[in-house]
Design a protein around this motif. Sequence first.
Motif, PDB file in Angstrom:
ATOM      1  N   ASN A   1      -2.740  -3.605   2.748  1.00 29.01           N
ATOM      2  CA  ASN A   1      -1.535  -2.865   3.054  1.00 29.01           C
ATOM      3  C   ASN A   1      -1.909  -1.484   3.580  1.00 29.01           C
ATOM      4  OD1 ASN A   1       0.886  -1.442   2.961  1.00 29.01           O
ATOM      5  ND2 ASN A   1       1.601  -2.541   1.151  1.00 29.01           N
TER       6      ASN A   1
ATOM      7  N   GLY B   1       7.631  -4.505   9.057  1.00 24.45           N
ATOM      8  CA  GLY B   1       6.318  -4.501   8.422  1.00 24.45           C
ATOM      9  C   GLY B   1       6.373  -5.248   7.103  1.00 24.45           C
ATOM     10  N   GLY B   2       5.230  -5.604   6.594  1.00 21.80           N
ATOM     11  CA  GLY B   2       5.158  -6.279   5.308  1.00 21.80           C
ATOM     12  C   GLY B   2       5.573  -7.729   5.341  1.00 21.80           C
ATOM     13  N   ARG B   3       5.457  -8.372   6.522  1.00 26.85           N
ATOM     14  CA  ARG B   3       5.870  -9.778   6.637  1.00 26.85           C
ATOM     15  C   ARG B   3       5.142 -10.672   5.643  1.00 26.85           C
ATOM     16  NH1 ARG B   3       4.641 -10.857  12.762  1.00 26.85           N
ATOM     17  NH2 ARG B   3       2.930  -9.565  12.110  1.00 26.85           N
TER      18      ARG B   3
ATOM     19  N   LYS C   1       4.113 -10.142   2.736  1.00 30.34           N
ATOM     20  CA  LYS C   1       4.590 -10.028   1.363  1.00 30.34           C
ATOM     21  C   LYS C   1       6.085 -10.304   1.239  1.00 30.34           C
ATOM     22  CE  LYS C   1       1.077  -6.764  -0.077  1.00 30.34           C
ATOM     23  NZ  LYS C   1       0.803  -5.444  -0.654  1.00 30.34           N
ATOM     24  N   GLY C   2       6.729 -10.640   2.331  1.00 36.79           N
ATOM     25  CA  GLY C   2       8.166 -10.880   2.318  1.00 36.79           C
ATOM     26  C   GLY C   2       8.516 -12.268   1.800  1.00 36.79           C
TER      27      GLY C   2
ATOM     28  N   THR D   1      11.856  -8.039   3.614  1.00 34.95           N
ATOM     29  CA  THR D   1      10.656  -7.262   3.292  1.00 34.95           C
ATOM     30  C   THR D   1      11.103  -5.891   2.804  1.00 34.95           C
ATOM     31  OG1 THR D   1      10.332  -6.125   5.413  1.00 34.95           O
ATOM     32  CG2 THR D   1       9.471  -8.377   5.248  1.00 34.95           C
ATOM     33  N   LYS D   2      10.142  -5.056   2.412  1.00 31.12           N
ATOM     34  CA  LYS D   2      10.464  -3.689   2.002  1.00 31.12           C
ATOM     35  C   LYS D   2      11.144  -2.933   3.141  1.00 31.12           C
ATOM     36  CE  LYS D   2       6.937  -2.810  -1.475  1.00 31.12           C
ATOM     37  NZ  LYS D   2       5.791  -1.979  -1.841  1.00 31.12           N
ATOM     38  N   GLN D   3      10.780  -3.251   4.379  1.00 30.68           N
ATOM     39  CA  GLN D   3      11.326  -2.517   5.517  1.00 30.68           C
ATOM     40  C   GLN D   3      12.672  -3.039   6.011  1.00 30.68           C
ATOM     41  OE1 GLN D   3       8.596  -1.946   8.729  1.00 30.68           O
ATOM     42  NE2 GLN D   3       7.119  -0.854   7.469  1.00 30.68           N
TER      43      GLN D   3
ATOM     44  N   GLU E   1      -0.198   1.092   4.129  1.00 34.37           N
ATOM     45  CA  GLU E   1       0.419   2.181   3.368  1.00 34.37           C
ATOM     46  C   GLU E   1      -0.434   2.544   2.151  1.00 34.37           C
ATOM     47  OE1 GLU E   1       2.152  -0.470   4.457  1.00 34.37           O
ATOM     48  OE2 GLU E   1       3.602   0.400   5.841  1.00 34.37           O
ATOM     49  N   ASP E   2      -1.030   1.518   1.514  1.00 32.63           N
ATOM     50  CA  ASP E   2      -1.924   1.785   0.382  1.00 32.63           C
ATOM     51  C   ASP E   2      -3.186   2.503   0.846  1.00 32.63           C
ATOM     52  OD1 ASP E   2      -0.095   0.506  -1.237  1.00 32.63           O
ATOM     53  OD2 ASP E   2      -1.244  -1.368  -1.375  1.00 32.63           O
TER      54      ASP E   2
ATOM     55  N   TYR F   1      -7.703  -2.769  11.105  1.00 30.38           N
ATOM     56  CA  TYR F   1      -6.286  -2.537  11.347  1.00 30.38           C
ATOM     57  C   TYR F   1      -6.166  -1.821  12.681  1.00 30.38           C
ATOM     58  CZ  TYR F   1      -1.527  -0.834  10.904  1.00 30.38           C
ATOM     59  OH  TYR F   1      -0.201  -0.576  11.132  1.00 30.38           O
TER      60      TYR F   1
END
Length: 160
Positions: A131, A44-46, A48-49, A82-84, A133-134, A108
């Motif tokens: 995001n 996840g978070g591609r 922002k990676g 990424t974060k993940q 998660e946000d 989403y």
Amino acid sequence: SSGINAESGGVPRGAVAKTPSEVKSIIEGFGLSDAVLKAQVLAGGRGKGHFSSGLKGGVKICYNIEEAVSSSEGMLGHTLFTKQTGEQGRPCNDVLVCERVYCRKEFYFAIVMDRAVNGPCMIVSTQGGMNIEDVARDTPDAIHKIPVDIEAGISDKEME
């Protein structure tokens, strides 16, 4: 996927490329002047990676073929962090080349395996393009989880 395209009218054309020359061929084959590249990495978070090549973001809107080829060179064969993924990152060996669409509203949607229901679960939100998660933290009521019965499937009522 052609059945989905024909029925919904809203699924952009796309194909997976393993090389920058395949990226160019796909875009030309679709008759496009621009495209979206999405790194095919299980994380996840591609968006922002960042890649070991220095390229920022695993989802790129490319405004011409040259930009798409250049972006794919920064993705393919490089590691995405990424974060993940943690410090080790994940290798990017494929990119999805998609037709660029202009949407009025983003949603989403995901299907995940949920241990709590012992099977698949659809997760949907009208808060797309941000995001998730946000969204879960700030407006949890905007996220809906719908367990899927693997025997019965999804009913019309659930789809509404």
